[in-house]
Scaffold this motif. Structure first.
Motif, short mmCIF file in Angstrom:
data_model
loop_
_atom_site.label_atom_id
_atom_site.label_comp_id
_atom_site.label_asym_id
_atom_site.label_seq_id
_atom_site.Cartn_x
_atom_site.Cartn_y
_atom_site.Cartn_z
N HIS A 1 39.72 36.04 47.81
CA HIS A 1 40.46 35.67 46.69
C HIS A 1 40.55 36.01 45.18
O HIS A 1 41.65 36.02 44.36
CB HIS A 1 41.09 34.41 47.66
N LEU A 2 39.32 35.69 44.92
CA LEU A 2 39.51 35.26 43.56
C LEU A 2 39.35 36.43 42.59
O LEU A 2 39.12 36.51 40.93
CB LEU A 2 38.32 34.52 42.70
N THR A 3 38.99 37.58 43.36
CA THR A 3 39.29 38.81 42.36
C THR A 3 40.24 39.82 43.19
O THR A 3 40.84 41.22 42.54
CB THR A 3 38.54 39.86 43.22
N PRO B 1 46.74 26.42 43.36
CA PRO B 1 46.38 25.56 42.36
C PRO B 1 46.38 23.88 43.20
O PRO B 1 46.54 24.24 44.39
CB PRO B 1 46.81 24.91 41.67
N ALA B 2 45.25 23.20 43.17
CA ALA B 2 45.65 21.66 44.26
C ALA B 2 46.82 21.13 43.13
O ALA B 2 46.83 19.72 43.57
CB ALA B 2 44.14 20.76 42.73
N GLY C 1 42.23 25.78 38.86
CA GLY C 1 42.22 26.77 39.44
C GLY C 1 42.43 26.98 40.75
O GLY C 1 43.00 25.98 41.38
N PRO C 2 43.01 29.05 41.16
CA PRO C 2 43.28 29.16 42.28
C PRO C 2 42.40 28.95 43.56
O PRO C 2 42.98 28.65 44.30
CB PRO C 2 43.52 30.53 42.18
N VAL C 3 41.66 28.23 43.71
CA VAL C 3 41.00 27.67 44.77
C VAL C 3 40.25 26.09 44.84
O VAL C 3 39.64 25.65 46.07
CB VAL C 3 39.18 28.53 45.15
N PRO D 1 29.26 29.08 41.06
CA PRO D 1 29.56 30.67 40.54
C PRO D 1 30.38 31.45 41.16
O PRO D 1 30.66 32.66 41.05
CB PRO D 1 28.19 31.42 40.21
N LEU D 2 31.88 30.32 40.74
CA LEU D 2 33.34 31.48 41.18
C LEU D 2 33.69 32.39 40.36
O LEU D 2 34.29 31.92 39.32
CB LEU D 2 33.46 30.35 41.64
N PRO D 3 34.42 33.85 40.27
CA PRO D 3 34.60 34.67 39.21
C PRO D 3 36.08 33.86 39.47
O PRO D 3 37.01 33.74 40.75
CB PRO D 3 34.53 35.99 39.95
N ASN D 4 37.11 33.66 38.39
CA ASN D 4 37.72 33.32 38.27
C ASN D 4 38.34 31.95 38.59
O ASN D 4 39.66 32.36 39.20
CB ASN D 4 39.03 34.28 38.26
#
Length: 262
Positions: free
Chosen positions: A113-115, A127-128, A140-142, A227-230
């Protein structure tokens, strides 16, 4: 019950609550999930089943409170405060563990999802909360998988929504004791879980119905550390509302119980 039993019961019960509740948010939100776009009804029932499972697991050890707001309301009702710190320790520790396990279970989906190019471009993100005045995302998006955020950013309304929704939950739990045996058996837990579904359906639209400080703050901390990307920010500017609002609602419910029901 001993203080150790309280911590253990609340830790396991709250961990299951967050695992199932955060899990349904991940299932509905993340790309490459078979349940993606299942919708708000699925989320409300997922959280209701999380309450059901977590409370049943914890009930024999700690009573299955799983929520600092519920703990506060019960303490006001009974005027017994000595066990409160142990409930809070178990609840917040369980929330951290449950949120971490959501990431473990959906690790591949989080990365996908984040990539994803659509998500990186701002399309299909979750976004929340909505964009702020300058067009930037508040979280962030998650972040919505882990914690709550409002659809309309209005501090007074958002706070009142959490106060009212939590007061309904806590007053319902406190008045269960007026029906002989109900609070101590499985039916009381089932009814509470169904009420959580109802609160989500009826009152969850404005803020995502945290109604539980541990449920929101613990996973928000985990989101900030993973450590989630983006992954973007964790929206700390809003984070106090899902803590203060539920505690205020619980205090109101406890006061109403003592004033009107005793």
């Amino acid at each position: 019950m001993s203080n150790g039993h309280i911590v253990i019961g609340e830790l396991f019960g709250t961990a299951v609550l967050i695992l199932l509740g955060g899990g349904v948010c991940a299932a509905v939100t993340l790309k490459k999930s078979k349940a993606r776009d299942a919708g708000w009804v699925a989320i409300t029932f997922g959280w209701g089943f999380g309450v059901l499972g977590g409370a049943y697991i914890a009930n024999g050890y700690s009573g299955g409170q799983l929520n600092p707001a519920v703990t506060l309301g019960i303490a006001i009702k009974t005027n017994q405060w000595s066990h409160v710190p142990y409930y809070l320790i178990g609840q917040f520790a369980g929330a951290l563990i449950g949120a971490f396990l959501v990431w473990v279970v959906y690790m591949g989906q989080f990365t996908a999802h984040l990539t994803d190019s659509e998500v990186l471009a701002g399309h299909g993100a979750d976004p929340a909360g909505p964009s702020t005045g300058d067009g930037s995302l508040p979280g962030g998006p998650v972040l919505g998988v882990f914690s709550t955020g409002p659809e309309i950013r209005n501090t007074v309304q958002n706070l009142l929504t959490e106060i009212v929704a939590t007061a309904v939950l806590v007053l319902f739990i406190l008045t269960q004791g007026m029906t002989n045996g109900l609070a101590l058996n499985g039916l009381g837990i089932l009814l509470t879980a169904l009420l959580v579904v109802g609160i989500g359906l009826s009152l969850g639209g404005p803020t995502g119905y945290a109604i539980n400080p541990a449920r929101d703050l613990g996973p928000r901390i985990v989101h900030s550390l993973l450590p989630l990307p983006n992954k973007g920010g964790s929206d700390w500017g809003y984070a106090w509302i899902p803590v203060v609002g539920p505690l205020a609602g619980a205090a109101i419910a406890g006061g109403l119980y003592r004033l009107c029901f005793t």
